[in-house]
Design an enzyme around this catalytic site. Structure first.
Site, short mmCIF file in Angstrom:
data_model
loop_
_atom_site.label_atom_id
_atom_site.label_comp_id
_atom_site.label_asym_id
_atom_site.label_seq_id
_atom_site.Cartn_x
_atom_site.Cartn_y
_atom_site.Cartn_z
N ARG A 176 5.73 30.25 81.62
CA ARG A 176 5.23 30.49 80.38
C ARG A 176 3.56 30.63 80.26
O ARG A 176 2.90 30.08 79.45
CB ARG A 176 5.53 29.33 79.39
CG ARG A 176 6.96 29.17 79.25
CD ARG A 176 7.50 30.32 78.70
NE ARG A 176 9.08 30.17 78.57
CZ ARG A 176 10.05 30.65 79.45
NH1 ARG A 176 9.55 31.22 80.45
NH2 ARG A 176 11.27 30.52 79.20
N SER A 227 11.34 27.27 70.75
CA SER A 227 11.34 26.23 71.28
C SER A 227 10.04 25.29 71.29
O SER A 227 9.00 26.13 71.55
CB SER A 227 11.62 26.48 73.10
OG SER A 227 12.83 26.94 73.20
N GLU A 297 5.16 24.13 74.05
CA GLU A 297 5.22 25.54 74.47
C GLU A 297 4.42 26.06 73.11
O GLU A 297 4.04 27.09 73.12
CB GLU A 297 6.63 25.70 74.66
CG GLU A 297 6.70 27.19 75.07
CD GLU A 297 8.03 27.74 75.33
OE1 GLU A 297 8.51 28.57 74.88
OE2 GLU A 297 8.74 26.86 76.02
#
EC number: 1.3.1.98
Length: 305
Positions: A176, A227, A297
């Site tokens: 990520r 998320s 995130e």
């Protein structure tokens, strides 16, 4: 320099820069304040013109795609918000098996387009409610696939107004993560390497299977940002949150989802501050229970003080 409160047009009448535009409806969480200045260019030259205007005015620049994976403060954002959602196009090169896409192209539509061609490689991306630009910057991933595995190159607008074509290696991908995060470099388009020559019906079926799994395991019935936390090494963030007894926990109208604890839902009328405080509460509870600090995130923009 004093900024006018009237719409400004840097590109021949087609792409006005507007003041005080609400951002709540442009995010999947449906929260957030106003942009000091806002523009939604439909072409790369229009985007370059708006970008140049902001640089000349010494304004901070924020890029907004589909508005997923994003939490914007109730106080809004200063500077210029550039929304790339209209930079949508897909060009297929049958000889190389490559798809070139605009930064605003929605990921689910990209997956379905590839499936119709019978090109494998992007079945996993169908359930991610974001755009190509966000996927490139964040190295989006799902179902064992990720952007880094299929990206050939990204066309990037540099802070000085120039263009760069960066390879996947030059983007320095990690989990990520890319080297574009935290910079004023702006993704304009991306080229993906896929596997042509497959039966479209089979690729469509696999793509739909991924989507069905996503819809059955994640809560898309209410506004959310996807998320919320990254998965710590060796753990699933949702499992840690659930085992900390936080499913259903609520601050204001922001709630930890019952279906998947790594999601926060807007149950109607939630404020960005509700979501922010809930994120902090989750971090504190998990740290106390498991001695693990969950890293968000979701990208948080603006002032939450």
């Amino acid at each position: 320099m004093t900024l006018s409160s009237s719409p400004i047009n840097p590109s021949a009448g087609r792409c006005p820069i507007r003041p005080q535009v609400s951002l709540a409806d442009l995010t999947t969480l449906n929260v957030g304040g106003r942009a000091q200045w806002f523009v939604a260019p439909q072409t790369i030259p229009e985007l370059q013109a708006a970008y140049q205007w902001a640089r000349e005015q010494a304004l901070e620049i924020t890029v907004l795609g589909a508005g997923s994976n994003l939490l914007i403060s109730d106080r809004g954002l200063s500077g210029l918000v550039i929304c790339t959602k209209y930079l949508r196009y897909i060009k297929a090169d049958e000889q190389t098996g490559q798809l070139t896409t605009g930064a605003g192209q929605p990921l689910p539509k990209l997956a379905h387009h590839a499936a119709k061609l019978g090109w494998r490689g992007l079945e996993w991306i169908v359930g991610i409610p974001g755009t190509v630009g966000g996927a490139v910057v964040m190295n989006a991933g799902a179902h064992g696939g990720c952007t880094a595995e299929h990206l050939v190159s990204a066309l990037v607008l540099e802070p000085d107004g120039g263009l760069s074509l960066l390879t996947g290696r030059e983007l320095a991908y990690g989990y990520r993560h890319s080297c574009l995060q935290g910079t004023q470099r702006l993704v304009l388009q991306a080229t993906w390497q896929l596997e042509p020559g497959h039966d479209p019906a089979l690729v469509k079926a696999d793509t739909q299977e991924h989507l069905n799994h996503r819809l059955s395991t994640q809560p898309y019935h209410l506004p959310n940002c996807g998320s919320v936390f990254r998965n710590p090494v060796g753990h699933a963030a949702g499992n840690l949150i659930e085992r900390s007894g936080l499913k259903g926990y609520q601050i204001g109208q922001a709630q930890v989802a019952e279906r998947h604890a790594n999601f926060i839902l807007n149950r109607g009328g939630a404020k960005a501050l509700d979501v922010y405080q809930l994120i902090q509460h989750i971090q504190a509870r998990v740290a106390d229970r498991w001695a693990i600090i969950l890293q968000p995130e979701v990208k948080m923009l603006g002032d939450f003080a």
